[in-house]
Scaffold this motif. Structure first.
Motif, mmCIF file in Angstrom:
data_model
loop_
_atom_site.group_PDB
_atom_site.id
_atom_site.type_symbol
_atom_site.label_atom_id
_atom_site.label_comp_id
_atom_site.label_asym_id
_atom_site.label_seq_id
_atom_site.Cartn_x
_atom_site.Cartn_y
_atom_site.Cartn_z
ATOM 1 N N TYR A 57 -9.760 -5.039 -5.512
ATOM 2 C CA TYR A 57 -8.483 -4.542 -5.991
ATOM 3 C C TYR A 57 -7.379 -5.442 -5.431
ATOM 4 C CZ TYR A 57 -11.574 -0.559 -6.468
ATOM 5 O OH TYR A 57 -12.639 0.242 -6.784
ATOM 6 N N TYR A 58 -6.335 -5.634 -6.225
ATOM 7 C CA TYR A 58 -5.264 -6.540 -5.822
ATOM 8 C C TYR A 58 -3.891 -5.956 -6.149
ATOM 9 C CZ TYR A 58 -9.048 -9.946 -5.633
ATOM 10 O OH TYR A 58 -10.218 -10.597 -5.333
ATOM 11 N N ALA A 59 -2.936 -6.309 -5.330
ATOM 12 C CA ALA A 59 -1.554 -6.031 -5.675
ATOM 13 C C ALA A 59 -1.166 -6.926 -6.845
ATOM 14 C CB ALA A 59 -0.648 -6.308 -4.476
ATOM 15 N N ASP A 60 -0.285 -6.433 -7.685
ATOM 16 C CA ASP A 60 0.129 -7.212 -8.856
ATOM 17 C C ASP A 60 0.710 -8.563 -8.448
ATOM 18 O OD1 ASP A 60 1.289 -4.382 -10.848
ATOM 19 O OD2 ASP A 60 -0.714 -5.241 -10.576
ATOM 20 N N SER A 61 1.369 -8.587 -7.314
ATOM 21 C CA SER A 61 2.051 -9.811 -6.887
ATOM 22 C C SER A 61 1.097 -10.940 -6.516
ATOM 23 C CB SER A 61 2.962 -9.502 -5.694
ATOM 24 O OG SER A 61 2.206 -8.997 -4.613
ATOM 25 N N VAL A 62 -0.168 -10.622 -6.259
ATOM 26 C CA VAL A 62 -1.122 -11.657 -5.857
ATOM 27 C C VAL A 62 -2.274 -11.805 -6.843
ATOM 28 C CG1 VAL A 62 -0.554 -11.184 -3.447
ATOM 29 C CG2 VAL A 62 -2.634 -10.194 -4.431
ATOM 30 N N LYS A 63 -2.319 -10.956 -7.820
ATOM 31 C CA LYS A 63 -3.425 -10.993 -8.784
ATOM 32 C C LYS A 63 -3.472 -12.348 -9.477
ATOM 33 C CE LYS A 63 -3.947 -6.976 -10.429
ATOM 34 N NZ LYS A 63 -3.790 -5.715 -11.201
#
Length: 121
Positions: A57-63
């Motif tokens: 799972y990733y934060a949108d800012s690092v995806k």
């Protein structure tokens, strides 16, 4: 579980770093592992997580730029960070937990000491 984060440093924008988090204890393979970061003057925020079964799972800012992985044989979780931006500058913390949502810090019982990542423009 004790956690030791490493791999931080100074890098130019567009560069890459790989963070490592070495864990002690035989329960590592059953732990959900997360990376969080805290920039100066800001609250600590979720970056990425990997469940014991391997779901990520990733934060949108690092995806699309960061990749979390784990090696249970080495009791280590990694965060490969590519295309780094100045706004990625922060102290990065790894954490281990055994239940609950991967997103919330309160669900992680064990924390490493943090490693500084600085991205220059």
């Amino acid at each position: 579980v004790q956690l030791q984060a490493s791999g931080g440093g100074l890098v130019q924008a567009g560069g890459s770093l790989r963070l490592s988090c070495a864990a002690s204890g035989r329960t590592f393979s059953s732990a959900g592992m997360g990376w969080f970061r805290q920039a100066p003057g800001k609250e600590r925020e979720f970056v990425a997580a990997i469940r014991s079964g391997g779901s990520t799972y990733y934060a949108d800012s690092v995806k699309g730029r960061f990749t979390i992985s784990r090696d249970n044989a080495k009791n280590t979780v990694y965060l490969q960070m590519n295309s780094l931006k100045p706004e990625d500058t922060a102290i990065y913390y790894c954490a281990a937990g055994f239940g609950g949502s991967y997103y919330y810090q309160n669900n992680y019982a064990y924390w490493g000491q943090g490693t500084q990542v600085t991205v220059s423009s």
